[in-house]
Design an enzyme around this catalytic site. Structure first.
Site, PDB file in Angstrom:
ATOM      1  N   ARG A   1    -122.390-102.629  50.918  1.00 47.26           N
ATOM      2  CA  ARG A   1    -121.267-103.036  51.391  1.00 47.26           C
ATOM      3  C   ARG A   1    -120.848-104.523  50.708  1.00 47.26           C
ATOM      4  NH1 ARG A   1    -119.975 -98.862  52.995  1.00 47.26           N
ATOM      5  NH2 ARG A   1    -119.123 -98.310  54.968  1.00 47.26           N
TER       6      ARG A   1
ATOM      7  N   GLU B   1    -112.799-105.818  48.776  1.00 48.28           N
ATOM      8  CA  GLU B   1    -112.464-104.579  47.814  1.00 48.28           C
ATOM      9  C   GLU B   1    -111.072-103.813  48.496  1.00 48.28           C
ATOM     10  OE1 GLU B   1    -116.171-102.451  48.305  1.00 48.28           O
ATOM     11  OE2 GLU B   1    -115.010-101.030  49.255  1.00 48.28           O
TER      12      GLU B   1
ATOM     13  N   HIS C   1    -116.395 -98.068  44.698  1.00 50.21           N
ATOM     14  CA  HIS C   1    -116.813 -97.610  46.129  1.00 50.21           C
ATOM     15  C   HIS C   1    -116.951 -95.955  45.833  1.00 50.21           C
ATOM     16  CE1 HIS C   1    -117.341 -98.836  50.367  1.00 50.21           C
ATOM     17  NE2 HIS C   1    -118.240 -97.740  50.289  1.00 50.21           N
TER      18      HIS C   1
HETATM   19  C1  GLV Z   1    -119.700 -95.482  52.643  1.00 49.86           C
HETATM   20  O1  GLV Z   1    -119.565 -96.730  52.049  1.00 49.86           O
HETATM   21  C2  GLV Z   1    -120.153 -94.913  53.812  1.00 49.86           C
HETATM   22  O2  GLV Z   1    -120.515 -95.947  54.470  1.00 49.86           O
HETATM   23  O3  GLV Z   1    -120.303 -93.921  54.015  1.00 49.86           O
END
Ligand code: GLV
Length: 327
Positions: A239, A268, A286
């Site tokens: 994250r 982001e 991401h």
């Molecule tokens: C993606 O970042 C998730 O948490 O599934």
């Protein structure tokens, strides 16, 4: 009468079709990004909400929507949801763990290898027409095989990342809130538990796989980067906010570490513009879980959680089991 639900972001039509067999579904297939107020307005009168990690699901939303009974996140991470407030409001919250472990671990390796072997930098150079001859030192980087892999956050995805290192003859060290059981360490390529500082000093490649929380905010900042080897690489598939992006940019500029592979960023999708100026960073938007089967499995998992929640059952991935459900 069917319960009313809102699906906050575009999703697979077959998942919407499945949901519509159980619920009166309002969806956002045009994939608009809502302001906090717009989201509150769209959730009005609904009992269920399917969200993604991009939506902030706040105490304000719960207060403004007394009909809401369940919020099902389509992500394993759930730092976008105020779970404590949901629990106080009697709202069930769920996530989509497990279905994405292997795909996300694959992607950690994609980034690790692209970062260490300078793949995007080399490709950009080639595309710009600079390739006129072979050179002994063209785009040389550190080795992956035989190196020491450091995994910070040894949950299910971290363990899947570590397991993959067996084929590269790597030594694995890890740091986690708690030490794994010996059989799990063994499965994770005989991973050895060390302190965060020791891991940063020893690892040739560091991979971050820990959940974001107030406690994990800036787990990697200037002081931690200074402990790393100058030839080391850092990969963040966890994250934004776990790494202090400003400190990382300074370290990449100064050569404190060799390179970074980043799938997540503070603030982001607006990433710090200085990242774009750096050659020794691989940047992705991401997409750790972005394989077709896994994204479909995540969408179905969120749907199953909501179907269970609104049928009076306990969703498989309930995050707040202590919740006294809203009537
Ligand atoms: C993606 O970042 C998730 O948490 O599934």
């Amino acid at each position: 009468m069917k319960s009313r639900i809102f699906v906050a972001r575009a999703t697979f039509p077959e998942v919407l079709e499945r949901l519509s067999q159980h619920f009166e579904v309002e969806s956002n297939q045009e994939d608009r990004i809502f302001s906090a107020d717009e989201l509150i307005a769209r959730v009005a009168g609904k009992e269920g909400l399917i969200a993604t990690s991009s939506e902030a699901i706040t105490a304000g939303l719960f207060k403004a929507n007394p009909t809401l009974k369940a919020v099902c996140n389509t992500a394993v991470g759930y730092n976008n949801i105020d779970v404590e407030a949901a629990t106080s409001a009697g709202i069930m919250v769920s996530n989509t763990p497990d279905v994405l472990n292997e795909t996300t671990a694959d992607f950690a390796w994609t980034l690790l290898m692209a970062t260490a072997r300078r793949v995007t930098e080399a490709e950009q150079w080639l595309r710009a027409g600079h390739w006129k001859k072979w050179t002994y030192d063209g785009f040389v980087g550190p080795d992956i095989h035989g190196a020491t892999l450091g995994v910070i956050g040894m949950g299910r995805i971290g363990q899947a990342v570590a397991r993959r290192s067996l084929g590269f003859d790597m030594k694995v060290i890890y740091h986690n809130r708690s030490r794994l059981a010996p059989e799990l360490e063994q499965r994770a390529n005989h991973a050895q538990y060390v302190s965060k500082e020791e891991l940063l000093r020893q690892a040739d490649h560091v991979v971050l796989v820990l959940p974001y929380s107030k406690q994990s905010h800036h787990t990697i900042g200037a002081a931690e980067l200074a402990l790393m080897k100058p030839q080391a690489t850092l990969v963040n598939i966890a994250r934004g906010g776990i790494v202090d992006d400003v400190a990382l940019i300074a370290a990449l500029r100064a050569g404190t570490i060799a390179a970074a592979g980043l799938d997540v960023f503070e603030n982001e999708p607006a990433l710090h513009p200085d990242f774009l100026q750096l050659k020794n960073v691989v940047l992705t938007p991401h997409i750790g879980s972005a394989s077709v089967p896994t994204r479909l499995a995540m969408a179905h998992c969120a749907a199953s959680n909501l179907i269970a929640a609104l049928s009076g059952e306990t969703p498989s991935n309930l995050l707040n089991p202590g919740v006294s459900k809203r009537g």
